[in-house]
Scaffold this motif. Structure first.
Motif, PDB file in Angstrom:
ATOM      1  N   ALA A  61       1.186   9.562  -7.220  1.00 54.80           N
ATOM      2  CA  ALA A  61       1.703  10.837  -6.182  1.00 54.80           C
ATOM      3  C   ALA A  61       1.636  12.296  -6.397  1.00 54.80           C
ATOM      4  O   ALA A  61       1.354  12.815  -6.068  1.00 54.80           O
ATOM      5  N   VAL A  62       2.105  12.451  -7.975  1.00 53.85           N
ATOM      6  CA  VAL A  62       1.703  13.836  -8.763  1.00 53.85           C
ATOM      7  C   VAL A  62       0.398  14.265  -8.551  1.00 53.85           C
ATOM      8  O   VAL A  62       0.023  14.809  -8.675  1.00 53.85           O
ATOM      9  N   GLU A  63      -0.696  13.000  -9.178  1.00 48.70           N
ATOM     10  CA  GLU A  63      -2.019  13.193  -9.014  1.00 48.70           C
ATOM     11  C   GLU A  63      -3.141  13.563  -8.392  1.00 48.70           C
ATOM     12  O   GLU A  63      -3.452  14.172  -8.450  1.00 48.70           O
ATOM     13  N   VAL A  64      -1.905  13.282  -6.628  1.00 51.65           N
ATOM     14  CA  VAL A  64      -3.077  14.308  -5.408  1.00 51.65           C
ATOM     15  C   VAL A  64      -1.994  15.029  -4.877  1.00 51.65           C
ATOM     16  O   VAL A  64      -2.674  15.386  -4.075  1.00 51.65           O
ATOM     17  N   LEU A  65      -0.815  15.053  -5.706  1.00 52.07           N
ATOM     18  CA  LEU A  65      -0.052  16.548  -5.269  1.00 52.07           C
ATOM     19  C   LEU A  65       0.552  16.605  -4.089  1.00 52.07           C
ATOM     20  O   LEU A  65       0.385  16.844  -2.781  1.00 52.07           O
ATOM     21  N   TRP A  70       1.231  -1.155  -0.016  1.00 48.54           N
ATOM     22  CA  TRP A  70       0.082   0.030   0.303  1.00 48.54           C
ATOM     23  C   TRP A  70       0.701   1.318   0.168  1.00 48.54           C
ATOM     24  O   TRP A  70       1.534   1.046   0.260  1.00 48.54           O
ATOM     25  N   ALA A  71       0.634   2.527  -0.692  1.00 46.78           N
ATOM     26  CA  ALA A  71       1.346   3.745  -0.820  1.00 46.78           C
ATOM     27  C   ALA A  71       0.205   4.590   0.223  1.00 46.78           C
ATOM     28  O   ALA A  71      -0.540   4.126  -0.106  1.00 46.78           O
ATOM     29  N   LEU A  72       0.577   5.037   1.090  1.00 50.09           N
ATOM     30  CA  LEU A  72       0.367   6.852   1.698  1.00 50.09           C
ATOM     31  C   LEU A  72       0.487   7.755   1.987  1.00 50.09           C
ATOM     32  O   LEU A  72       1.874   7.656   1.416  1.00 50.09           O
ATOM     33  N   TYR A  73      -0.066   8.367   0.908  1.00 49.47           N
ATOM     34  CA  TYR A  73       0.843   9.550   0.136  1.00 49.47           C
ATOM     35  C   TYR A  73      -0.028  10.395   0.937  1.00 49.47           C
ATOM     36  O   TYR A  73      -1.427  10.594   1.990  1.00 49.47           O
TER      37      TYR A  73
END
Length: 223
Positions: free
Chosen positions: A159-163, A124-127
């Motif tokens: 990560a780029v998409e959600v800033l 999982w990734a946590l942004y």
């Protein structure tokens, strides 16, 4: 020590509260009547012994193993499976994302109920925002018992998409050993380097197992 009858167990629960019950007594309330001339408590003491007196070990057993355990059978295996799933869902609800991530323990509290007992690997990734606020948590890979296929480019793209200003990677080891593999180390390096190209920091990569965790940052594998 003298065993209580099934009726005495129920009376104990009412008079002293559920926390006063032993493990076998608690199990007897859930599973009901005993078997083969034994009280429920006696039956459930034998059931617990088959799992080294560990509810955690019992929760990891699949339906097939549970129903083949002496004293359980299909009906009781179904009840136990439902109880453990109910507990798991409760833990997941209690582990709703905090407003901000401050420590490794915050991450572990968030993901352990979700990942610690899975029979397969998930990543999982946590942004996070610049103030370590949680933007989203997303499953980025699901694999087998011992490996994952991870596309680090998609992780960074999201990560780029959600800033996001930073991200944390979390995955589990069904083996129960919270030690990174060479593949874990390699993918951590790739994600960190790719994220840095967009001025996004990989804060940590945390491996979670039942009852333990490993932090790449804590052990000096991330700067």
């Amino acid at each position: 020590m003298e065993r209580l009858t099934d009726r005495q167990v129920r009376e104990k629960l009412v008079s002293r509260g559920v926390r006063a019950l032993t493990d076998a007594e608690l199990l007897s309330v859930i599973l009901g009547d005993g078997s083969a001339g034994h009280s429920a408590v006696e039956t459930d003491e034998r059931i617990l012994a088959a799992y080294d007196a560990s509810f955690a070990a019992m929760a990891r057993a699949d339906m097939t193993r549970l129903r083949m355990t002496e004293g359980i059978g299909v009906k009781r295996a179904a009840v136990l499976t439902a109880v453990f799933e109910l507990a798991s869902r409760l833990h997941r609800q209690e582990a709703a994302a905090p407003s901000a991530i401050r420590t490794k323990d915050d991450v572990t509290a968030l993901f352990a109920p979700l990942l610690a007992r899975l029979p397969h690997e998930e990543m999982w990734a946590l942004y996070l925002t610049s103030a370590n606020g949680v933007i989203e948590k997303t499953r980025v890979s699901q694999g087998g018992v011992t490996s994952l296929v991870v596309d680090y480019k998609l992780i960074v793209k999201r990560a780029v998409e959600v800033l996001a200003s930073s991200l944390i990677i979390v995955h589990n080891h069904p083996s129960g050993i919270a030690v990174p593999s060479p593949e874990d180390i390699a993918i951590t390096k790739r994600i960190g380097e790719a994220a840095a190209l967009f001025d996004i920091q990989l804060v940590d990569h945390i491996i979670i197992v039942d009852g333990a965790s490993y932090s790449f940052r804590q052990y000096g594998q991330l700067q």
